[in-house]
Design a protein around this motif. Structure first.
Motif, PDB file in Angstrom:
ATOM      1  N   THR A   1       6.147 -28.382  -2.183  1.00 33.08           N
ATOM      2  CA  THR A   1       5.106 -27.156  -2.134  1.00 33.08           C
ATOM      3  C   THR A   1       5.387 -25.919  -1.366  1.00 33.08           C
ATOM      4  O   THR A   1       4.471 -25.346  -1.650  1.00 33.08           O
ATOM      5  N   ILE A   2       5.965 -25.551  -0.769  1.00 30.79           N
ATOM      6  CA  ILE A   2       6.507 -23.785  -0.358  1.00 30.79           C
ATOM      7  C   ILE A   2       6.995 -23.437  -1.241  1.00 30.79           C
ATOM      8  O   ILE A   2       6.014 -22.202  -1.835  1.00 30.79           O
ATOM      9  N   GLY A   3       7.757 -24.232  -2.637  1.00 34.18           N
ATOM     10  CA  GLY A   3       8.265 -23.054  -3.747  1.00 34.18           C
ATOM     11  C   GLY A   3       6.620 -22.513  -4.718  1.00 34.18           C
ATOM     12  O   GLY A   3       6.574 -21.775  -5.113  1.00 34.18           O
ATOM     13  N   ILE A   4       6.201 -23.448  -4.616  1.00 32.74           N
ATOM     14  CA  ILE A   4       4.505 -23.323  -5.259  1.00 32.74           C
ATOM     15  C   ILE A   4       4.252 -22.211  -4.602  1.00 32.74           C
ATOM     16  O   ILE A   4       2.834 -21.549  -5.524  1.00 32.74           O
ATOM     17  N   MET A   5       3.633 -22.567  -3.602  1.00 30.75           N
ATOM     18  CA  MET A   5       2.875 -21.423  -2.623  1.00 30.75           C
ATOM     19  C   MET A   5       3.333 -20.435  -2.370  1.00 30.75           C
ATOM     20  O   MET A   5       3.044 -19.030  -2.368  1.00 30.75           O
ATOM     21  N   TRP A   6       4.903 -20.397  -3.431  1.00 31.54           N
ATOM     22  CA  TRP A   6       5.680 -19.031  -2.742  1.00 31.54           C
ATOM     23  C   TRP A   6       5.104 -18.143  -4.792  1.00 31.54           C
ATOM     24  O   TRP A   6       5.280 -17.388  -5.050  1.00 31.54           O
ATOM     25  N   LEU A   7       4.351 -19.359  -5.570  1.00 33.99           N
ATOM     26  CA  LEU A   7       4.595 -19.077  -7.380  1.00 33.99           C
ATOM     27  C   LEU A   7       3.238 -18.495  -6.822  1.00 33.99           C
ATOM     28  O   LEU A   7       2.825 -16.926  -7.846  1.00 33.99           O
ATOM     29  N   ASN A   8       2.548 -18.925  -5.905  1.00 28.46           N
ATOM     30  CA  ASN A   8       0.825 -18.700  -6.100  1.00 28.46           C
ATOM     31  C   ASN A   8       0.368 -17.086  -5.914  1.00 28.46           C
ATOM     32  O   ASN A   8      -0.032 -16.900  -5.382  1.00 28.46           O
ATOM     33  N   HIS A   9       1.535 -16.955  -4.073  1.00 30.15           N
ATOM     34  CA  HIS A   9       1.535 -15.832  -3.584  1.00 30.15           C
ATOM     35  C   HIS A   9       1.479 -14.749  -4.220  1.00 30.15           C
ATOM     36  O   HIS A   9       1.258 -13.608  -4.461  1.00 30.15           O
ATOM     37  N   HIS A  10       2.856 -15.408  -5.170  1.00 30.96           N
ATOM     38  CA  HIS A  10       3.233 -14.532  -6.478  1.00 30.96           C
ATOM     39  C   HIS A  10       2.134 -14.079  -7.377  1.00 30.96           C
ATOM     40  O   HIS A  10       1.507 -12.747  -7.285  1.00 30.96           O
ATOM     41  N   ARG A  11       1.477 -14.901  -7.900  1.00 30.91           N
ATOM     42  CA  ARG A  11       0.575 -14.383  -8.821  1.00 30.91           C
ATOM     43  C   ARG A  11      -0.689 -13.656  -8.124  1.00 30.91           C
ATOM     44  O   ARG A  11      -1.309 -12.848  -9.039  1.00 30.91           O
ATOM     45  N   ILE A  12      -0.901 -13.677  -6.938  1.00 28.74           N
ATOM     46  CA  ILE A  12      -2.393 -13.414  -6.445  1.00 28.74           C
ATOM     47  C   ILE A  12      -1.675 -11.931  -6.323  1.00 28.74           C
ATOM     48  O   ILE A  12      -2.952 -10.918  -6.294  1.00 28.74           O
ATOM     49  N   PHE A  13      -0.706 -11.295  -6.139  1.00 33.50           N
ATOM     50  CA  PHE A  13      -0.017 -10.042  -5.350  1.00 33.50           C
ATOM     51  C   PHE A  13       0.077  -9.336  -7.107  1.00 33.50           C
ATOM     52  O   PHE A  13       0.888  -8.147  -7.149  1.00 33.50           O
ATOM     53  N   LYS A  14      -0.240 -10.355  -8.155  1.00 30.50           N
ATOM     54  CA  LYS A  14      -0.629  -9.536  -9.573  1.00 30.50           C
ATOM     55  C   LYS A  14      -1.495  -8.761  -9.777  1.00 30.50           C
ATOM     56  O   LYS A  14      -2.108  -7.615  -9.944  1.00 30.50           O
ATOM     57  N   HIS A  15      -2.620  -9.489  -9.117  1.00 27.56           N
ATOM     58  CA  HIS A  15      -4.195  -8.882  -8.599  1.00 27.56           C
ATOM     59  C   HIS A  15      -4.325  -7.651  -7.582  1.00 27.56           C
ATOM     60  O   HIS A  15      -4.821  -7.255  -7.102  1.00 27.56           O
ATOM     61  N   ILE A  16      -3.946  -8.978  -6.016  1.00 34.67           N
ATOM     62  CA  ILE A  16      -4.177  -7.530  -5.099  1.00 34.67           C
ATOM     63  C   ILE A  16      -2.862  -6.317  -5.192  1.00 34.67           C
ATOM     64  O   ILE A  16      -1.573  -6.138  -5.406  1.00 34.67           O
ATOM     65  N   LYS A  17      -3.390  -4.649  -5.280  1.00 39.10           N
ATOM     66  CA  LYS A  17      -2.929  -3.323  -5.112  1.00 39.10           C
ATOM     67  C   LYS A  17      -3.460  -3.052  -3.952  1.00 39.10           C
ATOM     68  O   LYS A  17      -2.237  -1.326  -4.393  1.00 39.10           O
ATOM     69  N   HIS A  18      -3.869  -3.365  -3.313  1.00 40.46           N
ATOM     70  CA  HIS A  18      -3.912  -2.487  -1.755  1.00 40.46           C
ATOM     71  C   HIS A  18      -4.382  -2.864  -0.379  1.00 40.46           C
ATOM     72  O   HIS A  18      -4.476  -4.555  -0.918  1.00 40.46           O
ATOM     73  N   LEU A  19      -3.428  -2.726   0.192  1.00 45.18           N
ATOM     74  CA  LEU A  19      -3.341  -3.481   1.442  1.00 45.18           C
ATOM     75  C   LEU A  19      -4.536  -3.160   2.777  1.00 45.18           C
ATOM     76  O   LEU A  19      -4.521  -1.698   2.535  1.00 45.18           O
ATOM     77  N   ASP A  20      -5.248  -3.525   3.212  1.00 45.18           N
ATOM     78  CA  ASP A  20      -5.258  -3.265   5.308  1.00 45.18           C
ATOM     79  C   ASP A  20      -5.206  -4.158   5.970  1.00 45.18           C
ATOM     80  O   ASP A  20      -4.486  -5.092   5.719  1.00 45.18           O
ATOM     81  N   THR A  21      -5.564  -3.616   7.410  1.00 43.89           N
ATOM     82  CA  THR A  21      -4.833  -4.626   8.037  1.00 43.89           C
ATOM     83  C   THR A  21      -5.053  -6.163   8.444  1.00 43.89           C
ATOM     84  O   THR A  21      -4.090  -6.657   8.400  1.00 43.89           O
ATOM     85  N   PRO A  22      -6.458  -6.111   8.204  1.00 44.01           N
ATOM     86  CA  PRO A  22      -6.925  -7.460   7.971  1.00 44.01           C
ATOM     87  C   PRO A  22      -6.172  -8.935   7.184  1.00 44.01           C
ATOM     88  O   PRO A  22      -5.772  -9.916   7.290  1.00 44.01           O
ATOM     89  N   LEU A  23      -5.680  -7.744   5.746  1.00 44.66           N
ATOM     90  CA  LEU A  23      -5.907  -8.639   5.261  1.00 44.66           C
ATOM     91  C   LEU A  23      -3.743  -9.022   5.987  1.00 44.66           C
ATOM     92  O   LEU A  23      -3.495  -9.411   5.129  1.00 44.66           O
ATOM     93  N   MET A  24      -3.348  -8.241   6.246  1.00 39.30           N
ATOM     94  CA  MET A  24      -1.209  -7.961   6.386  1.00 39.30           C
ATOM     95  C   MET A  24      -1.825  -9.137   7.697  1.00 39.30           C
ATOM     96  O   MET A  24      -0.506 -10.158   7.549  1.00 39.30           O
ATOM     97  N   PHE A  25      -2.670  -9.191   8.839  1.00 41.03           N
ATOM     98  CA  PHE A  25      -2.858 -10.277   9.361  1.00 41.03           C
ATOM     99  C   PHE A  25      -3.096 -11.261   9.011  1.00 41.03           C
ATOM    100  O   PHE A  25      -2.159 -12.471   9.068  1.00 41.03           O
ATOM    101  N   LEU A  26      -3.884 -11.937   7.751  1.00 40.57           N
ATOM    102  CA  LEU A  26      -3.876 -13.140   7.180  1.00 40.57           C
ATOM    103  C   LEU A  26      -2.962 -13.212   6.625  1.00 40.57           C
ATOM    104  O   LEU A  26      -1.948 -14.477   6.712  1.00 40.57           O
ATOM    105  N   ASN A  27      -1.467 -12.319   6.443  1.00 42.89           N
ATOM    106  CA  ASN A  27      -0.208 -12.713   5.684  1.00 42.89           C
ATOM    107  C   ASN A  27       0.270 -13.057   6.485  1.00 42.89           C
ATOM    108  O   ASN A  27       0.921 -14.475   6.205  1.00 42.89           O
ATOM    109  N   MET A  28       0.247 -12.528   8.043  1.00 41.56           N
ATOM    110  CA  MET A  28       1.092 -12.795   8.766  1.00 41.56           C
ATOM    111  C   MET A  28       1.226 -14.755   9.039  1.00 41.56           C
ATOM    112  O   MET A  28       1.939 -15.126   9.166  1.00 41.56           O
ATOM    113  N   LEU A  29      -0.759 -14.951   9.493  1.00 42.27           N
ATOM    114  CA  LEU A  29      -0.383 -16.276   9.127  1.00 42.27           C
ATOM    115  C   LEU A  29      -0.176 -17.017   8.384  1.00 42.27           C
ATOM    116  O   LEU A  29      -0.030 -18.316   8.739  1.00 42.27           O
ATOM    117  N   LEU A  30      -0.094 -16.688   7.182  1.00 48.88           N
ATOM    118  CA  LEU A  30      -0.037 -17.044   6.202  1.00 48.88           C
ATOM    119  C   LEU A  30       1.773 -18.076   6.621  1.00 48.88           C
ATOM    120  O   LEU A  30       2.038 -19.257   6.478  1.00 48.88           O
TER     121      LEU A  30
END
Length: 220
Positions: free
Chosen positions: A65-94
């Motif tokens: 489960t953790i390994g596949i969540m890492w895979l999916n995290h890597h997958r979505i950040f192929k698309h996500i190219k910019h950061l803002d504070t709410p995104l960093m907070f949500l990532n920290m919560l994850l």
């Protein structure tokens, strides 16, 4: 909104995933010699290993489960190219939920053999539900109208990811329901869910012109 490189956030996230997945192995105990110091014979050794099946089952389920969540995290950040504070907070919560997973995993490995004790498996499945919910919120915040995506992001791939993740929290609620009935079945179901979310999405195609009807997240 300022454009920022996501490299540091991804590197930090990779480190947290690595720590969480490594902590899982700490509950697996090696069989030792008996009280007299005599080494176990083959049959005794196999018996001692087999006695750890609850720990090993919980380990396998959480590891994948953790390994596949890492895979999916890597997958979505192929698309996500910019950061803002709410995104960093949500990532920290994850990441907080991810690094917490070894705790209910350890608890479950002790109580899985007691079918009347539901607290451990409910905490375990509940943690995965919270993880799926947080993952969805993070992705939908970043992808809404292409808010934090690259200007040449593959919108077909983005839409496919969104559809795949849509029912994540709902099916993890099903896992919670199964936990009331059968603890091992709930573990297997969680593992199957992780495998489902590992299924590949449409490959990312950077730099290709998007057809007008695929430009789903552009304003106007």
């Amino acid at each position: 909104m300022d454009e920022k490189d996501t490299t540091r956030l991804e590197a930090f996230s990779d480190g947290v995933f690595a720590v969480a997945i490594t902590l899982l192995v700490l509950d697996i105990k090696l069989p030792h010699a008996d009280v007299t110091g005599k080494l176990l014979d083959n049959s005794e050794l196999w018996h001692a290993i087999f006695e750890q099946w609850p720990t090993l089952l919980a380990f396998v389920s959480s590891f994948f489960t953790i390994g596949i969540m890492w895979l999916n995290h890597h997958r979505i950040f192929k698309h996500i190219k910019h950061l803002d504070t709410p995104l960093m907070f949500l990532n920290m919560l994850l990441l907080m939920i991810i690094v917490f997973i070894p705790v209910p995993t350890s608890l479950l490995s002790e109580y899985i053999i007691y079918p009347d004790q539901k607290t451990a498996v409910l905490l375990y499945s509940g943690t995965f539900f919270a993880m799926a919910l947080c993952f969805n919120v993070l992705w939908r915040y970043a992808s809404h109208k292409g808010r934090l995506l690259g200007k040449d992001a593959d919108m077909v791939g983005v839409e496919r990811i969104s559809r795949q993740y849509l029912f994540g929290p709902l099916v993890y609620i099903v896992a919670l329901g199964i936990a009331w009935i059968n603890t091992p079945a709930s573990l297997v179901f969680n593992l199957l869910l992780a495998i489902f979310f590992a299924l590949p999405d449409t490959p990312v195609r950077i730099g290709k012109k998007e057809p007008a009807n695929q430009n789903l997240y552009k304003d106007g």
